[in-house]
Design a protein around this motif. Structure first.
Motif, PDB file in Angstrom:
ATOM      1  N   LEU A  40     -10.907 -22.398 -15.238  1.00 17.32           N
ATOM      2  CA  LEU A  40     -10.273 -23.424 -14.120  1.00 17.32           C
ATOM      3  C   LEU A  40      -8.782 -22.678 -13.489  1.00 17.32           C
ATOM      4  CD1 LEU A  40     -13.089 -26.194 -13.240  1.00 17.32           C
ATOM      5  CD2 LEU A  40     -13.590 -23.177 -12.117  1.00 17.32           C
ATOM      6  N   VAL A  41      -8.383 -23.351 -15.126  1.00 13.24           N
ATOM      7  CA  VAL A  41      -7.068 -23.651 -15.132  1.00 13.24           C
ATOM      8  C   VAL A  41      -6.549 -21.886 -15.230  1.00 13.24           C
ATOM      9  CG1 VAL A  41      -5.105 -24.807 -16.025  1.00 13.24           C
ATOM     10  CG2 VAL A  41      -7.454 -24.900 -16.114  1.00 13.24           C
ATOM     11  N   GLU A  42      -7.202 -21.607 -16.372  1.00 16.75           N
ATOM     12  CA  GLU A  42      -6.273 -20.352 -16.604  1.00 16.75           C
ATOM     13  C   GLU A  42      -6.746 -18.899 -17.539  1.00 16.75           C
ATOM     14  OE1 GLU A  42      -3.368 -20.877 -20.059  1.00 16.75           O
ATOM     15  OE2 GLU A  42      -4.815 -22.982 -20.915  1.00 16.75           O
ATOM     16  N   ALA A  43      -8.245 -19.074 -16.899  1.00 16.35           N
ATOM     17  CA  ALA A  43      -8.735 -17.812 -17.486  1.00 16.35           C
ATOM     18  C   ALA A  43      -8.386 -16.747 -17.275  1.00 16.35           C
ATOM     19  CB  ALA A  43     -10.123 -18.156 -17.844  1.00 16.35           C
ATOM     20  N   LYS A  44      -8.507 -16.016 -17.887  1.00 18.80           N
ATOM     21  CA  LYS A  44      -8.108 -14.319 -17.093  1.00 18.80           C
ATOM     22  C   LYS A  44      -9.398 -13.175 -18.090  1.00 18.80           C
ATOM     23  CE  LYS A  44      -3.814 -13.445 -19.393  1.00 18.80           C
ATOM     24  NZ  LYS A  44      -2.739 -14.704 -19.981  1.00 18.80           N
ATOM     25  N   LYS A  45      -9.744 -12.138 -17.319  1.00 17.43           N
ATOM     26  CA  LYS A  45     -10.876 -11.111 -17.442  1.00 17.43           C
ATOM     27  C   LYS A  45     -10.096 -10.422 -18.101  1.00 17.43           C
ATOM     28  CE  LYS A  45     -14.303 -12.738 -13.894  1.00 17.43           C
ATOM     29  NZ  LYS A  45     -14.197 -14.129 -14.454  1.00 17.43           N
ATOM     30  N   ILE A  46     -10.423 -10.114 -19.146  1.00 15.43           N
ATOM     31  CA  ILE A  46      -9.466  -8.865 -20.266  1.00 15.43           C
ATOM     32  C   ILE A  46     -11.099  -7.595 -20.084  1.00 15.43           C
ATOM     33  CG2 ILE A  46      -8.436  -8.019 -22.506  1.00 15.43           C
ATOM     34  CD1 ILE A  46      -7.710 -12.271 -21.992  1.00 15.43           C
ATOM     35  N   HIS A  51     -10.962 -17.345 -22.139  1.00 14.53           N
ATOM     36  CA  HIS A  51     -10.838 -16.002 -21.409  1.00 14.53           C
ATOM     37  C   HIS A  51     -12.405 -15.148 -21.881  1.00 14.53           C
ATOM     38  CE1 HIS A  51      -6.585 -16.746 -21.027  1.00 14.53           C
ATOM     39  NE2 HIS A  51      -6.684 -16.161 -22.336  1.00 14.53           N
ATOM     40  N   GLU A  52     -12.341 -14.432 -20.240  1.00  8.30           N
ATOM     41  CA  GLU A  52     -13.713 -13.901 -20.729  1.00  8.30           C
ATOM     42  C   GLU A  52     -13.518 -11.622 -21.342  1.00  8.30           C
ATOM     43  OE1 GLU A  52     -17.191 -12.568 -17.395  1.00  8.30           O
ATOM     44  OE2 GLU A  52     -15.360 -13.961 -16.743  1.00  8.30           O
ATOM     45  N   VAL A  53     -14.241 -11.480 -21.618  1.00 10.20           N
ATOM     46  CA  VAL A  53     -13.518  -9.548 -21.458  1.00 10.20           C
ATOM     47  C   VAL A  53     -14.984  -8.922 -21.541  1.00 10.20           C
ATOM     48  CG1 VAL A  53     -13.931  -8.554 -24.102  1.00 10.20           C
ATOM     49  CG2 VAL A  53     -12.795 -10.491 -24.382  1.00 10.20           C
ATOM     50  N   VAL A  54     -14.824  -8.222 -20.445  1.00  7.51           N
ATOM     51  CA  VAL A  54     -15.541  -7.895 -19.380  1.00  7.51           C
ATOM     52  C   VAL A  54     -15.975  -6.588 -19.306  1.00  7.51           C
ATOM     53  CG1 VAL A  54     -15.021  -8.917 -17.430  1.00  7.51           C
ATOM     54  CG2 VAL A  54     -13.799  -6.904 -17.540  1.00  7.51           C
ATOM     55  N   GLY A  55     -14.841  -5.962 -20.401  1.00 10.44           N
ATOM     56  CA  GLY A  55     -15.178  -4.645 -20.692  1.00 10.44           C
ATOM     57  C   GLY A  55     -14.494  -4.190 -22.436  1.00 10.44           C
ATOM     58  N   LEU A  56     -15.116  -3.622 -23.531  1.00  7.37           N
ATOM     59  CA  LEU A  56     -14.681  -3.215 -24.521  1.00  7.37           C
ATOM     60  C   LEU A  56     -15.203  -1.454 -25.106  1.00  7.37           C
ATOM     61  CD1 LEU A  56     -13.531  -3.689 -27.956  1.00  7.37           C
ATOM     62  CD2 LEU A  56     -15.779  -4.365 -28.375  1.00  7.37           C
ATOM     63  N   SER A  57     -13.454  -0.814 -24.750  1.00  9.83           N
ATOM     64  CA  SER A  57     -13.654   0.605 -25.886  1.00  9.83           C
ATOM     65  C   SER A  57     -12.663   0.933 -26.997  1.00  9.83           C
ATOM     66  CB  SER A  57     -13.491   1.555 -24.153  1.00  9.83           C
ATOM     67  OG  SER A  57     -12.279   0.947 -24.173  1.00  9.83           O
ATOM     68  N   ALA A  58     -14.011   2.182 -27.245  1.00  7.25           N
ATOM     69  CA  ALA A  58     -13.187   2.334 -28.531  1.00  7.25           C
ATOM     70  C   ALA A  58     -12.525   3.671 -28.174  1.00  7.25           C
ATOM     71  CB  ALA A  58     -13.541   2.277 -29.703  1.00  7.25           C
ATOM     72  N   SER A  59     -11.485   4.370 -28.491  1.00  4.82           N
ATOM     73  CA  SER A  59     -11.177   5.935 -28.052  1.00  4.82           C
ATOM     74  C   SER A  59     -10.132   6.487 -29.812  1.00  4.82           C
ATOM     75  CB  SER A  59      -9.864   5.694 -26.928  1.00  4.82           C
ATOM     76  OG  SER A  59     -10.116   4.591 -26.369  1.00  4.82           O
ATOM     77  N   PHE A  60      -9.679   7.661 -29.708  1.00  5.70           N
ATOM     78  CA  PHE A  60      -9.720   8.223 -30.781  1.00  5.70           C
ATOM     79  C   PHE A  60      -8.335   7.601 -30.994  1.00  5.70           C
ATOM     80  CE2 PHE A  60      -6.830  11.116 -32.354  1.00  5.70           C
ATOM     81  CZ  PHE A  60      -7.444  11.835 -33.006  1.00  5.70           C
ATOM     82  N   GLY A  61      -7.809   7.886 -31.742  1.00  7.53           N
ATOM     83  CA  GLY A  61      -6.667   7.571 -32.377  1.00  7.53           C
ATOM     84  C   GLY A  61      -6.311   7.431 -33.552  1.00  7.53           C
TER      85      GLY A  61
END
Ligand SMILES: *[C@@H]1O[C@H](CO)[C@@H](O)[C@H](O)[C@H]1NC(C)=O
Ligand SMILES: *[C@@H]1O[C@H](CO)[C@@H](O)[C@H](O)[C@H]1NC(C)=O
Ligand SMILES: *[C@@H]1O[C@H](CO)[C@@H](O)[C@H](O)[C@H]1NC(C)=O
Ligand SMILES: *[C@@H]1O[C@H](CO)[C@@H](O)[C@H](O)[C@H]1NC(C)=O
Ligand SMILES: *[C@@H]1O[C@H](CO)[C@@H](O)[C@H](O)[C@H]1NC(C)=O
Ligand SMILES: *[C@@H]1O[C@H](CO)[C@@H](O)[C@H](O)[C@H]1NC(C)=O
Ligand SMILES: *[C@@H]1O[C@H](CO)[C@@H](O)[C@H](O)[C@H]1NC(C)=O
Length: 375
Positions: A17-23, A43-53
């Motif tokens: 309620l205070v400071e949570a981010k959606k990431i 915080h809440e992790v709303v998605g994760l992707s893994a990419s080339f590099g």
């Protein structure tokens, strides 16, 4: 924050309620704490992707997939495949540029003779939606209620793809945190006694896809945090290993507890002087994830204008240029406003590293927080 060390559902909700981010996280690979720090901070992790590099696509996706599985997070954190290749740069132009302007110590997924560790057969938890589209969907879903924060710790490609499809994304997100953007590192690299020092002073995330990096950094974010030099100053040490070993109650406990396999890979033999180069690397991406999660650990920063060199025939292709905003190009090449993080609370970081690894995250999707780790 101590009260949240062993977070319960109610404390997590209270914090939210205070400071949570959606990431939304995009990275070329992953380490557990890059994903767990945001959760540990409520915080809440709303998605994760893994990419080339820094790895081939299958390895970058494979390691992230393994972390999501090992911490039992797949039922509440959607996992996607991000960009499979840079926008313009190819293996061949990368090698040609090295012939022209000097070899790089670290070539990541473009290392000649690179051999994959993972196979696609082992990776079963990816969502069909490509990372860039998933990112756009997340932005649209929360833009009116709780705009998301993007964490980009690898190449800029996935975020650049999303921006190309949906440019207003910059105005519908809270901000962007990136890993990469070193400045004034030439002399440190030139006078290094060891190639690892050259490695850590090379901006590989930007160099592997300069065009994407330029698109992303100059897109016009409400907030853009750059973690370059500062991330190099937090490194593993025997003292840190000893703290990990002491908390577990002995190195054998770490070796014998499957849940601590990622701690084991961090510690190697537990003897710092037996480390290989990979095990002595700074906590780069994790540092950025930490100060995104706990902004109070940022002690000093500078406001600058930034752009990335996109001239192929340049020794600085893929390097960050910074200006005092009054002296930045007024027109011509596009620049972005950024906050360079110059100093963070190192002890705070190491404390969170230990605390976060020594919680049990396997119930997170069910109870909304970690439970106590019983060793
Ligand atoms: C992939 O799966 C095979 C067969 O189950 C296994 O032998 C191998 O160790 C796995 N590789 C990784 C990197 O997990
Ligand atoms: C974001 O909003 C600003 C202010 O309204 C506007 O000038 C800019 O064009 C917008 N950017 C994009 C990419 O839509
Ligand atoms: C960046 O890092 C290099 C190498 O450690 C150092 O010499 C330089 O002063 C740093 N610059 C900034 C602005 O932090
Ligand atoms: C750590 O490794 C070094 C090099 O192999 C060795 O000389 C030293 O005795 C080891 N220290 C411990 C505490 O095992
Ligand atoms: C930018 O330069 C101007 C002088 O041209 C100076 O007044 C201002 O403080 C500088 N800004 C920063 C952030 O250093
Ligand atoms: C994994 O998470 C699910 C909730 O999504 C939970 O039902 C299950 O008990 C967890 N498994 C383990 C081994 O903790
Ligand atoms: C984590 O918590 C779950 C649920 O309480 C438990 O079943 C599991 O054994 C714990 N794992 C460890 C390594 O403590």
């Amino acid at each position: 924050m101590k009260a949240f060390a062993y977070g319960t559902l109610s404390s997590t909700l209270l914090l939210s309620l205070v400071e949570a981010k959606k990431i939304f996280i995009d990275n070329d690979g992953l380490s557990p704490t890059q994903l767990l720090f945001p959760l540990a901070a409520g915080h809440e992790v709303v998605g994760l992707s893994a990419s080339f590099g820094s790895c081939s696509l299958v390895d970058c996706v494979g390691v992230a997939s393994a972390i999501v599985e090992d911490y039992n997070l797949s039922s509440c954190i959607p996992f996607h495949i991000g960009a499979q290749q840079p926008l313009l740069r190819t293996y061949d132009t990368f090698q040609l540029w090295e012939d022209l302007f000097g070899e790089l110590v670290w070539q990541g997924g473009w290392t000649p003779g690179y051999e994959d560790t993972y196979t696609w057969d082992n990776i079963t938890n990816v969502d069909d939606i490509p990372g860039a589209i998933a990112l756009i969907n997340a932005v649209k879903e929360y833009k009116d209620t709780d705009p998301i924060t993007i964490y980009m710790a690898g190449l800029g490609t996935t975020v650049a793809q999303a921006l190309s499809i949906y440019p207003q994304l910059v105005n519908e997100t809270a901000g962007l945190y990136i890993m990469g953007g070193y400045i004034d590192t030439q002399m440190a690299a030139a006078t290094a006694k060891d190639s690892i020092v050259i490695d850590i002073n090379t901006d590989i995330n930007l160099i592997q896809d300069p065009e994407a990096a330029q698109m992303v950094l100059t897109a016009g974010w409400k907030e853009l945090y750059i973690g370059g030099n500062v991330t190099n100053y937090l490194v593993p040490s025997q003292a840190l290993y000893n703290e990990f070993i002491e908390r577990a109650g002995g190195f054998d406990v770490i070796e014998d507890t499957p849940y601590l396999s990622w701690v084991l890979s961090l510690l190697g033999t537990g003897n710092y002087s037996e480390n290989n180069d990979q095990q002595t690397l700074p906590f780069w991406d994790d540092v950025v994830s930490a100060y995104m999660s706990w902004p109070e650990m940022i002690l000093e920063s500078s406001e600058v204008s930034v752009a990335v060199d996109t001239a192929f025939y340049s020794p600085f292709y893929g390097n960050l240029r910074v200006w005092n905003s009054s002296w930045a190009p007024p027109s011509g090449i596009k620049v972005g406003a950024a906050k360079i993080i110059d100093k963070v609370d190192n002890d705070f970081f190491f404390g969170k590293l230990l605390d976060t690894y020594y919680q049990n995250w396997t119930q997170y999707c069910e109870v909304g927080g970690p439970v106590e780790l019983i060793l």
